[in-house]
Write a protein that holds these residues in place. Structure first.
Motif, PDB file in Angstrom:
ATOM      1  N   UNK A  49      -5.442   2.929 -21.566  1.00  0.00           N
ATOM      2  CA  UNK A  49      -5.705   4.348 -21.277  1.00  0.00           C
ATOM      3  C   UNK A  49      -6.836   4.462 -20.245  1.00  0.00           C
ATOM      4  N   UNK A  50      -7.843   3.618 -20.414  1.00  0.00           N
ATOM      5  CA  UNK A  50      -9.001   3.644 -19.500  1.00  0.00           C
ATOM      6  C   UNK A  50      -8.555   3.360 -18.070  1.00  0.00           C
ATOM      7  N   UNK A  51      -7.703   2.342 -17.937  1.00  0.00           N
ATOM      8  CA  UNK A  51      -7.225   1.966 -16.595  1.00  0.00           C
ATOM      9  C   UNK A  51      -6.458   3.137 -15.957  1.00  0.00           C
ATOM     10  N   UNK A  52      -5.736   3.879 -16.806  1.00  0.00           N
ATOM     11  CA  UNK A  52      -4.969   5.012 -16.261  1.00  0.00           C
ATOM     12  C   UNK A  52      -5.864   6.135 -15.738  1.00  0.00           C
ATOM     13  N   UNK A  53      -7.122   6.174 -16.218  1.00  0.00           N
ATOM     14  CA  UNK A  53      -8.044   7.207 -15.730  1.00  0.00           C
ATOM     15  C   UNK A  53      -8.571   6.897 -14.330  1.00  0.00           C
ATOM     16  N   UNK A  54      -8.485   5.625 -13.931  1.00  0.00           N
ATOM     17  CA  UNK A  54      -9.007   5.245 -12.613  1.00  0.00           C
ATOM     18  C   UNK A  54      -8.110   5.844 -11.524  1.00  0.00           C
ATOM     19  N   UNK A  55      -8.734   6.590 -10.611  1.00  0.00           N
ATOM     20  CA  UNK A  55      -7.972   7.222  -9.540  1.00  0.00           C
ATOM     21  C   UNK A  55      -7.815   6.204  -8.406  1.00  0.00           C
ATOM     22  N   UNK A  56      -6.675   5.552  -8.385  1.00  0.00           N
ATOM     23  CA  UNK A  56      -6.474   4.499  -7.397  1.00  0.00           C
ATOM     24  C   UNK A  56      -6.255   5.047  -5.983  1.00  0.00           C
ATOM     25  N   UNK A  57      -6.000   6.340  -5.874  1.00  0.00           N
ATOM     26  CA  UNK A  57      -5.922   6.927  -4.528  1.00  0.00           C
ATOM     27  C   UNK A  57      -7.317   6.946  -3.897  1.00  0.00           C
ATOM     28  N   UNK A  58      -8.313   7.363  -4.700  1.00  0.00           N
ATOM     29  CA  UNK A  58      -9.699   7.353  -4.206  1.00  0.00           C
ATOM     30  C   UNK A  58     -10.127   5.923  -3.879  1.00  0.00           C
ATOM     31  N   UNK A  59      -9.851   5.010  -4.792  1.00  0.00           N
ATOM     32  CA  UNK A  59     -10.274   3.608  -4.604  1.00  0.00           C
ATOM     33  C   UNK A  59      -9.592   3.020  -3.358  1.00  0.00           C
ATOM     34  N   UNK A  60      -8.294   3.265  -3.230  1.00  0.00           N
ATOM     35  CA  UNK A  60      -7.537   2.723  -2.089  1.00  0.00           C
ATOM     36  C   UNK A  60      -8.031   3.284  -0.762  1.00  0.00           C
ATOM     37  N   UNK A  61      -8.349   4.582  -0.777  1.00  0.00           N
ATOM     38  CA  UNK A  61      -8.837   5.228   0.445  1.00  0.00           C
ATOM     39  C   UNK A  61     -10.192   4.631   0.849  1.00  0.00           C
ATOM     40  N   UNK A  62     -11.063   4.454  -0.138  1.00  0.00           N
ATOM     41  CA  UNK A  62     -12.395   3.885   0.146  1.00  0.00           C
ATOM     42  C   UNK A  62     -12.266   2.460   0.688  1.00  0.00           C
ATOM     43  N   UNK A  63     -11.474   1.647   0.004  1.00  0.00           N
ATOM     44  CA  UNK A  63     -11.332   0.234   0.408  1.00  0.00           C
ATOM     45  C   UNK A  63     -10.690   0.148   1.798  1.00  0.00           C
ATOM     46  N   UNK A  64      -9.644   0.937   2.012  1.00  0.00           N
ATOM     47  CA  UNK A  64      -8.941   0.917   3.301  1.00  0.00           C
ATOM     48  C   UNK A  64      -9.877   1.260   4.450  1.00  0.00           C
ATOM     49  N   UNK A  65     -10.649   2.338   4.277  1.00  0.00           N
ATOM     50  CA  UNK A  65     -11.550   2.758   5.359  1.00  0.00           C
ATOM     51  C   UNK A  65     -12.684   1.741   5.555  1.00  0.00           C
ATOM     52  N   UNK A  66     -13.131   1.132   4.448  1.00  0.00           N
ATOM     53  CA  UNK A  66     -14.195   0.116   4.573  1.00  0.00           C
ATOM     54  C   UNK A  66     -13.703  -1.082   5.392  1.00  0.00           C
ATOM     55  N   UNK A  67     -12.442  -1.474   5.178  1.00  0.00           N
ATOM     56  CA  UNK A  67     -11.888  -2.610   5.931  1.00  0.00           C
ATOM     57  C   UNK A  67     -11.817  -2.251   7.425  1.00  0.00           C
ATOM     58  N   UNK A 244       0.603  14.698   4.385  1.00  0.00           N
ATOM     59  CA  UNK A 244       1.309  15.606   3.464  1.00  0.00           C
ATOM     60  C   UNK A 244       2.754  15.814   3.941  1.00  0.00           C
ATOM     61  N   UNK A 245       2.912  15.974   5.256  1.00  0.00           N
ATOM     62  CA  UNK A 245       4.258  16.173   5.819  1.00  0.00           C
ATOM     63  C   UNK A 245       5.123  14.941   5.559  1.00  0.00           C
ATOM     64  N   UNK A 246       4.500  13.765   5.724  1.00  0.00           N
ATOM     65  CA  UNK A 246       5.251  12.518   5.548  1.00  0.00           C
ATOM     66  C   UNK A 246       5.467  12.176   4.073  1.00  0.00           C
ATOM     67  N   UNK A 247       4.699  12.835   3.218  1.00  0.00           N
ATOM     68  CA  UNK A 247       4.835  12.597   1.773  1.00  0.00           C
ATOM     69  C   UNK A 247       4.091  11.356   1.283  1.00  0.00           C
ATOM     70  N   UNK A 248       3.070  10.952   2.026  1.00  0.00           N
ATOM     71  CA  UNK A 248       2.267   9.799   1.589  1.00  0.00           C
ATOM     72  C   UNK A 248       0.917  10.259   1.045  1.00  0.00           C
ATOM     73  N   UNK A 249       0.405   9.503   0.091  1.00  0.00           N
ATOM     74  CA  UNK A 249      -0.958   9.782  -0.368  1.00  0.00           C
ATOM     75  C   UNK A 249      -1.912   9.227   0.686  1.00  0.00           C
ATOM     76  N   UNK A 254      -4.646   4.936   4.673  1.00  0.00           N
ATOM     77  CA  UNK A 254      -5.844   4.115   4.931  1.00  0.00           C
ATOM     78  C   UNK A 254      -5.525   2.628   4.740  1.00  0.00           C
ATOM     79  N   UNK A 255      -4.790   2.316   3.679  1.00  0.00           N
ATOM     80  CA  UNK A 255      -4.471   0.905   3.407  1.00  0.00           C
ATOM     81  C   UNK A 255      -3.490   0.347   4.441  1.00  0.00           C
ATOM     82  N   UNK A 256      -2.585   1.201   4.938  1.00  0.00           N
ATOM     83  CA  UNK A 256      -1.667   0.749   5.990  1.00  0.00           C
ATOM     84  C   UNK A 256      -2.464   0.385   7.247  1.00  0.00           C
ATOM     85  N   UNK A 257      -3.399   1.270   7.613  1.00  0.00           N
ATOM     86  CA  UNK A 257      -4.259   1.005   8.774  1.00  0.00           C
ATOM     87  C   UNK A 257      -5.057  -0.273   8.562  1.00  0.00           C
TER      88      UNK A 257
END
Lengths: 425, 159
Positions: A49-67, A244-249, A254-257
């Motif tokens: 349940x705890x893992x499900x609370x982690x917002x992986x969109x926020x985490x992915x965005x942060x990691x992607x931009x940091x890279x 939003x138009x493309x339907x991607x989070x 960020x991770x694609x970039x």
């Protein structure tokens, strides 16, 4: 809803963790991880349940931009831009402050504030050294405008990343709704800063000549990498505009970039990934677990009820409470845990009442991001500037910063109040 | 902390690049190594990077110029031999004189550098210094011949 004992234990763990984070006596990541794990140890929530609370969109965005930024900074582009700008200003100190601040504000809108400050401040210190001037009147405007610029976009400041991820509001939503007010605040702030620092920034013609003698081309370390990095960053920003138009989070963009740049840069991924700010990432993950536990035991729902009782469900009062409350809290406390708690609270208010909560998200973003300008401890970027100045032998005291930062914060929140009233309330 | 370090590095490298330097930054680990031989401190510093290069320097009791090595065995062996030699030397009643002479030689090198960098030294003075160095060199060779050898694991490299 869990039992009473679990409710008390959950509140105790959450409160103690936040108190220790605020006290800054212990590393914030260490105590946040400890608090999150205590929620599991005391069976407040199960691990899955705890893992499900982690917002992986926020985490992915942060990691992607940091890279992306970690690769981009290796090209020397920020040094190049700084020298070009200083030469364009013909070595005039106030013009340099103005151009650097605007560059910082724009960069901060597309990169995280802290990252922007870490890239811009060192080059500013070099320019100030060449002019034989105290770097404080250069750096205070930069950090203030960085915090303001970061407010304008989804990716500019961590609170916005969290808000966007939790609500589904996209990159363009942030620009359209926060961009206009951020431009107004920037103009007013620069005007105030000119009054505060303009007369102190005086140098000799000989020093100005030193700036003009600098060669910006020497700053570029790797031209091929620069072209690749700027192309990927440009594509990523376009991706954010269309996500939003493309339907991607946003994290997918960020991770694609990040993945593309990692692949085409031919740099050793180990070197790049080593420089990711893992303590910040784990801090976020732990906070999501802590707040998620509080949601599970019903505390957030209870607080939302009390807030609705206080504001009687009136959108104007609720928005003002969120805006000013967030600003004052963020001026003195870390705005990330504050926003992590406010997001489920506002969501609950929306579920329990008939009011449209979208303006509340803008109020939260404006309050939490701009509030950080109030004091030296209000934003991570401010703390970093103070630390870097100290290493260079200059002391930016809490009071000295607050004399400039707090009034500017108040002015920006007054402008935000007027903006919210005119546009949404 | 590492972020502040990065920023500090940017300030330095930007200034150096403007001076015309080409700079390569490599992630590495720095190790400080200390030994206590009966109250006598022998210390080294070495740096390992991911390219497999090691930069070793003795810092105490007197500095030994930095050298580059290509595997950890070489570094450990250098330290091991150096340490054995110091253990021997410490037992000698001349140890303090040995250290004093070494220190004075280092000071002389620094003074010579200042002389060279700050003054236009006449050729006749340079010739006199070379003569004196030849005398010291001859004295060291004579001393070697009249002294008993006490370390045999490795041959001397310079004398």
């Amino acid at each position: 809803m869990l039992g009473n004992t679990q409710l008390i234990v959950a509140i105790a763990i959450f409160t103690l963790t936040y108190v220790v984070i605020v006290s800054e006596k212990v590393n914030r990541t260490a105590i946040a991880i400890f608090g999150a794990v205590m929620m599991l140890v005391f069976n407040i929530e199960m691990q899955h349940e705890a893992v499900m609370h982690v917002d992986f969109n926020t985490i992915g965005l942060l990691v992607g931009m940091m890279i992306i930024v970690n690769i981009l900074k290796r090209t020397g582009i920020f040094e190049y831009m700084a020298i070009r700008a200083a030469k364009y200003a013909k070595g005039d100190p106030w013009k340099i402050v103005f151009i650097f601040s605007i560059l910082t504000g724009v960069s901060s809108a597309f990169l995280d504030n802290v990252t922007t400050i870490l890239l811009v401040v060192p080059v500013t210190i070099v320019i100030a050294n060449e002019l034989k001037l105290n770097p404080i009147p250069f750096l205070v405007p930069e950090v203030l405008i960085a915090n303001i610029g970061g407010t304008a976009t989804l990716i500019g400041d961590p609170p916005n990343i969290m808000i966007g991820s939790a609500t589904g509001l996209g990159f363009l939503d942030f620009i359209v709704n926060l961009g206009p007010v951020v431009i107004i605040i920037t103009v007013v702030t620069m005007f105030i800063l000119k009054r505060v620092y303009g007369k102190t920034l005086v140098t000799t013609d000989e020093r100005k000549q030193k700036i003009l003698a600098m060669d910006e081309h020497l700053a570029i370390k790797d031209k091929k990498l620069l072209v690749k990095s700027l192309s990927v960053l440009g594509m990523t920003v376009i991706g954010f505009m269309l996500h939003q138009t493309l339907g991607y989070e946003s994290a997918t963009i960020a991770l694609f970039g990040a993945a593309t740049l990692l692949l085409i840069s031919k740099l050793d991924p180990e070197d790049i990934l080593m420089e990711i700010e893992w303590p910040t990432i784990f801090f976020f993950m732990s906070l999501f677990i802590l707040v998620g536990a509080l949601e599970d035991v019903g505390v957030i729902h209870y607080l939302a009820e009390k807030m609705l009782l206080l504001t009687k469900g009136d959108l104007f009062f609720t928005a003002m409470l969120v805006l000013w409350g967030s600003a004052i809290a963020s001026a003195f406390l870390d705005n990330i845990p504050f926003v992590a708690t406010m997001i489920p609270l506002i969501t609950s208010i929306g579920e329990m009442s008939s009011i449209s909560i979208t303006p509340l998200w803008w109020a939260l973003a404006l309050g939490a991001c701009l509030g950080g300008n109030g004091t030296l401890v209000g934003a991570s970027a401010n703390v970093i500037v103070s630390g870097m100045l100290e290493k260079q032998g200059y002391k930016l005291s809490f009071v000295e910063y607050m004399k400039v930062g707090f009034p500017i914060m108040l002015v920006s929140i007054v402008i935000s109040t007027a903006y919210l009233i005119v546009r949404y309330l | 902390m590492s972020r502040l370090l990065d920023a500090e590095l940017t300030i330095q490298t930007m200034k150096l690049r403007q001076m015309g330097a080409k700079i390569k930054t490599i992630n590495s680990k720095m190790c400080y190594v200390k030994f206590d031989i009966s109250g006598f401190e022998v210390a080294y510093v070495y740096n390992i990077n991911k390219d497999g290069n090691y930069f070793l320097e003795r810092i105490k009791p007197y500095p030994l110029a930095i050298r580059e090595f290509y595997d950890e065995e070489q570094v450990i062996e250098i330290i091991e031999i150096d340490l054995e030699q110091f253990k021997n030397a410490i037992n000698s009643h001349n140890i303090q004189s040995f250290i004093d002479i070494n220190r004075r030689l280092h000071q002389s090198i620094k003074k010579f550098e200042d002389l060279f960098l700050y003054y236009n030294v006449p050729q006749s003075e340079c010739d006199r210094i070379i003569d004196l160095l030849d005398q010291i060199d001859a004295e060291l060779k004579d001393t070697k011949l009249s002294s008993n050898r006490i370390y045999f694991r490795k041959e001397p490299e310079n004398i």
